[in-house]
Write a protein that holds these residues in place. Structure first.
Motif, PDB file in Angstrom:
ATOM      1  N   ALA A  31      -7.140 -17.816 -12.055  1.00 28.31           N
ATOM      2  CA  ALA A  31      -7.552 -16.702 -12.485  1.00 28.31           C
ATOM      3  C   ALA A  31      -7.888 -15.252 -11.793  1.00 28.31           C
ATOM      4  O   ALA A  31      -7.658 -14.323 -12.227  1.00 28.31           O
ATOM      5  N   GLU A  32      -8.274 -15.851 -10.532  1.00 34.42           N
ATOM      6  CA  GLU A  32      -8.751 -14.833  -9.347  1.00 34.42           C
ATOM      7  C   GLU A  32      -7.573 -13.967  -9.341  1.00 34.42           C
ATOM      8  O   GLU A  32      -7.885 -12.949  -8.485  1.00 34.42           O
ATOM      9  N   ALA A  33      -6.312 -14.377  -9.135  1.00 35.74           N
ATOM     10  CA  ALA A  33      -5.223 -13.657  -8.631  1.00 35.74           C
ATOM     11  C   ALA A  33      -5.240 -12.088  -9.254  1.00 35.74           C
ATOM     12  O   ALA A  33      -4.806 -11.265  -8.756  1.00 35.74           O
ATOM     13  N   ALA A  34      -5.505 -12.110 -10.606  1.00 33.19           N
ATOM     14  CA  ALA A  34      -5.615 -10.909 -11.188  1.00 33.19           C
ATOM     15  C   ALA A  34      -6.787  -9.826 -10.508  1.00 33.19           C
ATOM     16  O   ALA A  34      -6.543  -8.798 -10.481  1.00 33.19           O
ATOM     17  N   GLY A  35      -7.377 -10.449  -9.739  1.00 35.77           N
ATOM     18  CA  GLY A  35      -8.585  -9.573  -8.865  1.00 35.77           C
ATOM     19  C   GLY A  35      -7.671  -9.146  -7.528  1.00 35.77           C
ATOM     20  O   GLY A  35      -8.241  -8.128  -6.834  1.00 35.77           O
ATOM     21  N   SER A  38      -2.848  -5.904  -9.504  1.00 38.11           N
ATOM     22  CA  SER A  38      -2.832  -5.239 -10.886  1.00 38.11           C
ATOM     23  C   SER A  38      -1.627  -5.547 -11.500  1.00 38.11           C
ATOM     24  O   SER A  38      -0.641  -5.886 -11.075  1.00 38.11           O
ATOM     25  N   GLY A  39      -1.639  -5.261 -12.821  1.00 37.75           N
ATOM     26  CA  GLY A  39      -0.515  -5.634 -13.676  1.00 37.75           C
ATOM     27  C   GLY A  39      -0.732  -6.872 -14.418  1.00 37.75           C
ATOM     28  O   GLY A  39      -1.836  -7.266 -14.539  1.00 37.75           O
ATOM     29  N   ARG A  40       0.415  -7.157 -15.156  1.00 41.57           N
ATOM     30  CA  ARG A  40       0.568  -8.359 -16.070  1.00 41.57           C
ATOM     31  C   ARG A  40       1.414  -9.314 -15.141  1.00 41.57           C
ATOM     32  O   ARG A  40       2.309  -9.182 -14.375  1.00 41.57           O
ATOM     33  N   LYS A  41       0.963 -10.436 -15.570  1.00 42.14           N
ATOM     34  CA  LYS A  41       1.423 -11.875 -14.687  1.00 42.14           C
ATOM     35  C   LYS A  41       2.849 -12.063 -15.238  1.00 42.14           C
ATOM     36  O   LYS A  41       3.066 -12.099 -16.450  1.00 42.14           O
ATOM     37  N   VAL A  42       3.808 -12.018 -14.384  1.00 38.99           N
ATOM     38  CA  VAL A  42       5.215 -12.164 -14.878  1.00 38.99           C
ATOM     39  C   VAL A  42       5.879 -13.563 -14.233  1.00 38.99           C
ATOM     40  O   VAL A  42       6.720 -14.285 -15.321  1.00 38.99           O
ATOM     41  N   ARG A  43       5.280 -14.277 -13.482  1.00 38.37           N
ATOM     42  CA  ARG A  43       5.830 -15.638 -12.968  1.00 38.37           C
ATOM     43  C   ARG A  43       4.932 -16.448 -11.957  1.00 38.37           C
ATOM     44  O   ARG A  43       3.936 -15.916 -11.494  1.00 38.37           O
ATOM     45  N   VAL A  54       2.933 -14.004  -9.453  1.00 40.44           N
ATOM     46  CA  VAL A  54       3.692 -12.655  -9.351  1.00 40.44           C
ATOM     47  C   VAL A  54       3.123 -11.739 -10.437  1.00 40.44           C
ATOM     48  O   VAL A  54       3.472 -12.040 -11.519  1.00 40.44           O
ATOM     49  N   TYR A  55       2.788 -10.561 -10.084  1.00 44.47           N
ATOM     50  CA  TYR A  55       2.494  -9.587 -11.183  1.00 44.47           C
ATOM     51  C   TYR A  55       3.468  -8.437 -10.862  1.00 44.47           C
ATOM     52  O   TYR A  55       3.656  -7.871  -9.729  1.00 44.47           O
ATOM     53  N   LYS A  56       3.494  -7.617 -11.935  1.00 42.91           N
ATOM     54  CA  LYS A  56       4.138  -6.327 -11.984  1.00 42.91           C
ATOM     55  C   LYS A  56       3.666  -5.280 -12.833  1.00 42.91           C
ATOM     56  O   LYS A  56       3.178  -5.451 -13.918  1.00 42.91           O
ATOM     57  N   VAL A  61       5.677  -4.815  -7.477  1.00 39.88           N
ATOM     58  CA  VAL A  61       5.656  -5.941  -7.749  1.00 39.88           C
ATOM     59  C   VAL A  61       4.537  -6.690  -6.588  1.00 39.88           C
ATOM     60  O   VAL A  61       4.707  -6.167  -5.514  1.00 39.88           O
ATOM     61  N   CYS A  62       3.789  -7.430  -7.026  1.00 38.55           N
ATOM     62  CA  CYS A  62       2.775  -7.929  -6.139  1.00 38.55           C
ATOM     63  C   CYS A  62       2.634  -9.287  -6.399  1.00 38.55           C
ATOM     64  O   CYS A  62       2.695  -9.991  -7.265  1.00 38.55           O
TER      65      CYS A  62
END
Length: 128
Positions: A31-35, A38-43, A54-56, A61-62
């Motif tokens: 869950a800490e990846a969201a920290g 930014s954005g929504r998790k896509v993969r 992976v977030y977008k 893309v991050c």
């Protein structure tokens, strides 16, 4: 308000706090990846020794690589490459995670790679 009502409210408050703490500890994944991104998790790209989250958001893309087991420093890496551009890379000796790395992809495909120790993952062109 009498003493028994105050005790009941305190007990209820402690129960709620305890339950929320347990839920936070029991939540799956990183869950800490969201920290970090930014954005929504896509993969989530899983492999034997870790995973890449992976977030977008707004064409960016991050990615962050997380170790499955946190035990001392080991070589870890993460990279994101938009088609036609150079990759953004983070590689080093880490205990928990590598990254985040971010690229502006717009509507282009990206190639995501991650590794922890001897395990690795490579997505191929994705998010097209």
């Amino acid at each position: 308000m009498d003493k028994s009502a105050i005790r009941r409210r305190l007990a209820l408050g402690m129960t709620v706090l305890t339950a929320s703490g347990l839920l936070a500890l029991a939540s799956p994944g990183h869950a800490e990846a969201a920290g970090y991104c930014s954005g929504r998790k896509v993969r989530t790209l899983s492999f034997s020794t870790g995973s890449v989250q992976v977030y977008k958001r707004d064409g960016y893309v991050c990615a962050v690589t997380f170790a499955k087991r946190v035990s001392g420093r080991k070589t870890m890496s993460v990279s994101v490459q938009a088609r036609g551009s150079r990759p953004a890379v983070d590689i080093g000796q880490y205990t928990h995670h590598a990254g985040p790395v971010t690229v502006h992809a717009g509507h282009r495909c990206v190639w995501i790679r991650g590794s922890v120790g001897s395990g690795s993952v490579s997505s191929g062109w994705t998010l097209c």
